[in-house]
Design an enzyme around this catalytic site. Structure first.
Site, PDB file in Angstrom:
ATOM      1  N   GLU A  92     -28.391  -6.467 -42.979  1.00  0.00           N
ATOM      2  CA  GLU A  92     -28.595  -5.535 -41.996  1.00  0.00           C
ATOM      3  C   GLU A  92     -29.996  -4.639 -42.366  1.00  0.00           C
ATOM      4  O   GLU A  92     -29.961  -4.209 -43.464  1.00  0.00           O
ATOM      5  CB  GLU A  92     -27.425  -4.457 -42.015  1.00  0.00           C
ATOM      6  CG  GLU A  92     -27.575  -3.257 -41.393  1.00  0.00           C
ATOM      7  CD  GLU A  92     -26.517  -2.310 -41.281  1.00  0.00           C
ATOM      8  OE1 GLU A  92     -26.156  -1.279 -40.391  1.00  0.00           O
ATOM      9  OE2 GLU A  92     -25.569  -2.444 -42.379  1.00  0.00           O
ATOM     10  N   TRP A  93     -30.741  -4.099 -41.565  1.00  0.00           N
ATOM     11  CA  TRP A  93     -31.960  -3.206 -41.835  1.00  0.00           C
ATOM     12  C   TRP A  93     -31.722  -1.920 -41.598  1.00  0.00           C
ATOM     13  O   TRP A  93     -31.058  -1.504 -40.628  1.00  0.00           O
ATOM     14  CB  TRP A  93     -33.110  -3.792 -40.808  1.00  0.00           C
ATOM     15  CG  TRP A  93     -34.238  -2.760 -41.020  1.00  0.00           C
ATOM     16  CD1 TRP A  93     -34.600  -1.608 -40.332  1.00  0.00           C
ATOM     17  CD2 TRP A  93     -35.236  -3.085 -41.896  1.00  0.00           C
ATOM     18  NE1 TRP A  93     -35.848  -0.976 -40.947  1.00  0.00           N
ATOM     19  CE2 TRP A  93     -36.228  -1.605 -41.893  1.00  0.00           C
ATOM     20  CE3 TRP A  93     -35.755  -4.007 -42.934  1.00  0.00           C
ATOM     21  CZ2 TRP A  93     -37.340  -1.656 -42.455  1.00  0.00           C
ATOM     22  CZ3 TRP A  93     -36.692  -3.734 -43.881  1.00  0.00           C
ATOM     23  CH2 TRP A  93     -37.387  -2.666 -43.445  1.00  0.00           C
ATOM     24  N   LEU A  94     -31.800  -1.155 -42.877  1.00  0.00           N
ATOM     25  CA  LEU A  94     -31.570   0.125 -42.830  1.00  0.00           C
ATOM     26  C   LEU A  94     -32.833   0.880 -43.266  1.00  0.00           C
ATOM     27  O   LEU A  94     -33.417   0.678 -44.105  1.00  0.00           O
ATOM     28  CB  LEU A  94     -30.583   0.483 -43.910  1.00  0.00           C
ATOM     29  CG  LEU A  94     -29.211  -0.089 -43.761  1.00  0.00           C
ATOM     30  CD1 LEU A  94     -28.331   0.505 -44.924  1.00  0.00           C
ATOM     31  CD2 LEU A  94     -28.500   0.801 -42.442  1.00  0.00           C
ATOM     32  N   ASP A 194     -25.887  -1.677 -60.976  1.00  0.00           N
ATOM     33  CA  ASP A 194     -27.055  -1.560 -61.370  1.00  0.00           C
ATOM     34  C   ASP A 194     -27.583  -0.384 -60.675  1.00  0.00           C
ATOM     35  O   ASP A 194     -28.742  -0.372 -59.906  1.00  0.00           O
ATOM     36  CB  ASP A 194     -27.675  -2.922 -60.767  1.00  0.00           C
ATOM     37  CG  ASP A 194     -29.222  -3.172 -61.291  1.00  0.00           C
ATOM     38  OD1 ASP A 194     -29.579  -2.330 -62.199  1.00  0.00           O
ATOM     39  OD2 ASP A 194     -29.921  -3.890 -60.868  1.00  0.00           O
TER      40      ASP A 194
END
Length: 287
Positions: A92-94, A194
């Site tokens: 998904e592009w955020l 991380d």
């Protein structure tokens, strides 16, 4: 390659996707990153060599595990696989934006909520994954001290020796860990694994988000320690976290022990002066 990726996205989403725009974006030092759009929908694509597809599968499964806690915003994994000589993961592009003290405080609260997710199987995870490009061993272990000695520091020291690292007090440190953690009661928590500043941010609407995980069940303090390793998160983050899930006494002493794992990993990935930094940390822990 891109045609194969478009086809995979179409199959998984059930809506035909044909990319019209592809622009390079930051993918970290391990992968190449692209924003891929058909003019209406944008996805984030990470690429690596075809041999690294297991790394992307583990990332997708880790994102799904964190998403299942319904706590903090995580980019949804769409699909992953190989095309030609490359492996890929589609996310998904955020759109990230600026942050403020309120958003960092909310990030602390939501991370604390995620850390309350536990496992009856102990410490570790269902598969091995990677920290950077280094294998991360996640064999289920009932005892945290045993897990940390064997599968975190011990494993990194093994890799470091092959790289020519010299850590004179390595054995003394590993022998001291049971005592260093003796009074610390640890429950397995789902951790990002991380969590430095490059893997956290806020969406354009101000919603906190974390990404690029090295997921497993651990002492939750490993995440908090790493937020302090490379510059630290804003004070509001720690305020929010401690409101929901206060840190245990002794954290300030344990955080260097937990961050040693990441400095050893940086030596194994990049060499340079990280061996000197690791030795200074070992000296500090053993004082």
């Amino acid at each position: 390659m891109w045609t194969q990726i478009d086809t995979h996205i179409s199959q998984v989403t059930g809506e035909k996707f044909q990319s019209q725009q592809r622009r390079s974006v930051g993918g970290g030092c391990i992968n190449q990153g692209y924003a891929v759009s058909n003019g209406e929908i944008t996805y984030f694509v990470k690429l690596n060599q075809a041999s690294q597809v297991a790394m992307f599968e583990a990332e997708a499964l880790g994102l799904k595990e964190m998403l299942a806690t319904a706590s903090i915003r995580i980019p949804k994994p769409i699909c992953w696989g190989t095309a030609d000589n490359s492996s890929y993961i589609i996310l998904e592009w955020l759109q990230l934006g600026s942050s403020n003290s309120n958003s960092w405080e909310e990030m602390g609260r939501k991370l604390a909520a995620m850390h309350k997710a536990s496992s009856s199987q102990g410490f570790g995870w269902k598969i091995n994954n990677t920290i950077g490009s280094t294998p991360q061993i996640n064999t289920w272990t009932a005892d945290w001290t045993e897990f940390y000695i064997k599968h975190r520091l011990g494993y990194q020291f093994q890799l470091a020796r092959r790289r020519g690292g010299n850590f004179p007090q390595q054995d003394k440190l590993l022998a001291a860990i049971p005592e260093l953690l003796a009074n610390h009661q640890v429950q397995p928590s789902l951790v990002h694994g991380d969590l430095w500043g490059g893997n956290a941010g806020c969406t354009a609407s101000g919603e906190p988000v974390i990404f690029d995980p090295a997921t497993y069940f651990a002492d939750r303090e490993v995440d908090i320690a790493m937020t302090e390793l490379f510059g630290g998160f804003p004070a509001a983050f720690y305020k929010g976290y401690n409101e929901v899930f206060p840190l245990d006494a002794g954290y300030e002493q344990r955080k260097t022990l937990y961050n040693l794992y990441h400095i050893l990993n940086h030596f194994n990935l990049f060499g340079g002066s990280y061996d000197s930094q690791a030795n200074r940390m070992i000296d500090q822990i053993l004082r």
